[in-house]
Write an enzyme that holds these catalytic residues in place. Structure first.
Site, short mmCIF file in Angstrom:
data_model
loop_
_atom_site.label_atom_id
_atom_site.label_comp_id
_atom_site.label_asym_id
_atom_site.label_seq_id
_atom_site.Cartn_x
_atom_site.Cartn_y
_atom_site.Cartn_z
N HIS A 28 0.81 -1.23 0.18
CA HIS A 28 0.10 -0.09 -0.02
C HIS A 28 0.95 1.17 0.19
CE1 HIS A 28 -4.21 0.98 1.21
NE2 HIS A 28 -3.91 1.61 -0.08
N GLU B 174 -7.33 -13.66 -14.65
CA GLU B 174 -6.23 -13.85 -13.65
C GLU B 174 -6.01 -15.14 -13.16
OE1 GLU B 174 -7.27 -10.76 -10.67
OE2 GLU B 174 -9.28 -11.70 -10.28
N ASN C 282 -1.16 -9.09 -12.14
CA ASN C 282 -0.89 -9.35 -10.70
C ASN C 282 -1.09 -10.52 -10.09
OD1 ASN C 282 -0.30 -6.66 -10.83
ND2 ASN C 282 -2.16 -5.95 -9.64
N ASP C 283 -2.31 -10.92 -10.32
CA ASP C 283 -2.79 -12.42 -10.13
C ASP C 283 -2.47 -13.47 -10.90
OD1 ASP C 283 -4.02 -12.30 -7.40
OD2 ASP C 283 -5.61 -10.96 -8.08
N CYS D 299 -4.99 -4.61 -17.18
CA CYS D 299 -5.16 -3.76 -16.08
C CYS D 299 -4.25 -4.04 -14.88
CB CYS D 299 -6.58 -3.61 -15.47
SG CYS D 299 -7.07 -5.04 -14.56
C1 PEP Z 1 -4.57 -7.92 -10.93
O1 PEP Z 1 -4.75 -9.09 -10.31
O2 PEP Z 1 -3.81 -7.77 -11.89
C2 PEP Z 1 -5.51 -6.79 -10.64
C3 PEP Z 1 -5.64 -5.70 -11.36
O3 PEP Z 1 -6.37 -6.95 -9.38
P1 PEP Z 1 -5.71 -6.64 -8.02
O4 PEP Z 1 -4.38 -6.19 -7.95
O5 PEP Z 1 -6.70 -5.85 -7.40
O6 PEP Z 1 -5.85 -8.17 -7.59
MG MG Z 2 -6.50 -9.39 -9.14
#
Ligand code: PEP
Ligand code: MG
Length: 574
Positions: free
Chosen positions: A193, A431, A454-455, A502
């Site tokens: 964060h 994801e 990210n996931d 994203c």
């Molecule tokens: C991701 O997983 O890439 C994503 C954009 O979602 P978050 O980071 O909120 O899990």
């Molecule tokens: Mg995610």
């Protein structure tokens, strides 16, 4: 940049391509060390309870002042939440029961009570809540500091670069208001964060810089270079001069970027959108010329059981976002996990593989219906602008079920005389590898894909995205991840649906260039990353990007991809 062989250099992870020169201010680790239990006599119980009340009052006043100083709403929301936690009666009862029942000092009672909640958050496994742990740790440390009378670090000035093990967003903001030059943390990853807030506020920042607080002498001049992910300690005059020139060139370059159009050199357009979570981030969306909101995270509406927003309150929030932005707004359903009803009480052996996102929403009917009602009513007021994004999908049945629920609520709203957007697009986050691998099949069921790298990286590389120990394995441009992105694009194209990216990969130059080369023209990222990505994507032709992507996919490691990129991309400023 030539560097003296004698030069002391530390390495870490750069949050942005930012550079800072300043004087190191080392934050003492005292407040982070556990407070030890000390016994008190029975007749001291009331005195310790009173000290709790006084400290609580001072803490709330502190937070109020901080909140008034901050212009960034996302941070103000975090502070608001901290205020609610600080005045929580359940926490107070717990503190009192330790003072009363165990005859222990108030500082320890506070420390232990907050630790209890922090442990529950840690056990929850939700990536989002794990990032919030640092907020709670900050609150705990501030509380204990006030009880023990520990003031803010006065050594911090406009010339300072803070060097610390960890810092909370609120603490960071209070120093940001002092005009700090940069931040170096021993802990954290790019999705922690404090890192997200530093990025959002434009504070040059590096994380995971091992032993920084021990290796950098207090008040020594340092250079933080996020572009090469290095910290130079006590640099020569020559190196400082080189960096001052480099900073001046970057500033001049930034002014030029503002005038760029979102087109590759051969005139193919791309769209750079913003990832946001709070209303306060809207000015950044505008300032950085985002072409819409490609990801509206909504979990902050649920942060803390007692402040869960009602459907009506959510509608107000969504309305503000639509009103104060232009273009489409992709609203993601709550991506919470591992902790039933948000009360952090549910233990799971593998929370990341557990009750998260759509899995939880399909079980929590009221939670889901409240959110969908708010979103669908908002979409009715802004037809053509709202899209619904479903997180953590792993099997087809989830898609079919959520579509049926959305259809049912739409119908009910229409029967009640509400305006609805009949064609509201429903998309899924890609994801989980099961969706990427079978992208064509999923694509036939939905209107769009948004790739959450990210996931996707976490689940493809089998690496906990919040675990510093294995952070080097969080390789979001690893060829295997890129291959899954390619498969997803092919599936989407074959089915005729749109696909965007994203995750943080979209804000990473290497990632952005590669996915554009694979055919993704919609990218969504933290607003401040938009100019940098735009500058890169408009600097070469689409064929160049396609060539880069092809070469990247042929590699067998992330390092190989980076080498290919470095060879392909000669930075304008060096
Ligand atoms: C991701 O997983 O890439 C994503 C954009 O979602 P978050 O980071 O909120 O899990
Ligand atoms: Mg995610």
């Amino acid at each position: 940049m030539d560097v003296d062989v004698e030069q002391k250099v530390l390495e870490g992870i750069g949050i942005d391509d930012n550079i800072a020169i300043g004087k190191a201010v080392i934050f003492s680790t005292d407040s982070l060390e556990p407070v030890t239990p000390q016994k008190i006599a029975k007749n001291q119980v009331e005195k310790h309870k009173k000290r709790y009340k006084t400290a609580q009052q001072l803490l709330l006043e502190d937070l109020e002042t901080l909140s008034n100083q901050v212009s960034d709403t996302s941070t103000r929301d975090i502070i608001e939440t901290q205020k609610q936690i600080a005045s929580d009666p359940e926490i107070e009862r717990n503190v009192y029961s330790i003072i009363d029942g165990k005859l222990l000092t108030v500082d320890f009672a506070v420390y232990q009570t907050y630790d209890l909640f922090i442990e529950r958050l840690k056990e929850s496994g939700s990536a989002l809540f794990r990032q919030r742990i640092v907020d709670l740790e900050d609150l705990r440390d501030r509380f204990v500091s006030i009880i023990k009378n520990k003031p803010k670090n006065n050594a911090v000035t406009k010339k300072s670069i803070i060097v610390t093990k960890d810092i909370s967003p609120t603490e960071l903001v209070s120093y940001y208001e002092d005009g700090i030059q940069g931040l170096i943390m021993e802990k954290g990853g790019i999705t922690s964060h404090a890192a997200i807030i530093a990025k959002s506020l434009g504070i040059p920042c590096m994380v995971s810089v091992k032993s920084a607080t021990d290796s950098i002498p207090n008040q020594k001049e340092i250079i933080l270079d996020g572009t090469v992910e290095k910290v130079y300690v006590d640099p020569s005059k020559k190196l400082v001069k080189k960096y001052r020139d480099k900073i001046a060139k970057i500033r001049a370059g930034e002014a030029k970027v503002e005038n760029l159009v979102s087109e590759t050199k051969d005139g193919k357009s791309f769209h750079l959108m913003a990832n946001i979570e709070f209303e306060a981030e809207l000015p950044e969306v505008k300032n950085n010329g985002a072409a819409g909101i490609g990801l509206l995270r909504t979990e902050s509406l649920l942060f803390g059981h007692r402040i869960r927003k009602s459907s009506e309150e959510q509608e107000v929030f969504y309305g503000h976002i639509l009103e104060d932005s232009s273009g489409e707004v992709i609203i993601r359903l709550f991506d919470i996990g591992g902790d039933k009803n948000n009360s952090f009480s549910n233990k799971e052996a593998n929370p990341f593989l557990g009750w998260r996102g759509i899995r939880l929403l399909l079980d929590e009917d009221k939670l889901l219906r409240n959110q969908l009602t708010a979103i669908l009513k908002t979409a009715g007021k802004y037809p053509g602008r709202v899209k619904i994004l479903v997180p953590m999908v792993s099997v087809m049945e989830e898609v079919q079920e959520i579509k049926a629920i959305i259809g049912g609520i739409q119908q009910q709203l229409e029967e009640e005389g509400e305006k609805v957007d009949k064609d509201i697009p429903i998309g899924v986050m890609v994801e989980v590898p099961s969706v990427a691998v079978s992208a064509f099949k999923f694509a036939q069921e939905v209107d769009f894909f948004s790739i959450g790298t990210n996931d996707l990286t976490q689940y493809t590389m089998a690496v906990d995205r919040g675990n510093e120990r294995i952070y080097n394995l969080f390789q979001h441009y690893h060829p295997s991840v890129l291959q899954l992105i390619k498969t997803t694009i092919e599936g989407a194209k074959k089915a005729g649906i749109t696909v965007s990216v994203c995750g943080e990969l979209a804000a990473d130059k290497i990632g952005a260039a590669c996915v554009l080369g694979m055919g993704i023209t919609d990218l969504s990222m933290v607003p401040r990353a938009i100019p940098k990505v735009k500058s890169l994507l408009s600097s070469r032709s689409m064929d160049d990007f396609a060539e880069l992507a092809k070469a990247a996919l042929d590699q067998c490691s992330a390092r190989g991809v980076k080498e290919v990129f470095d060879e392909w991309h000669v930075p304008a400023i060096d």
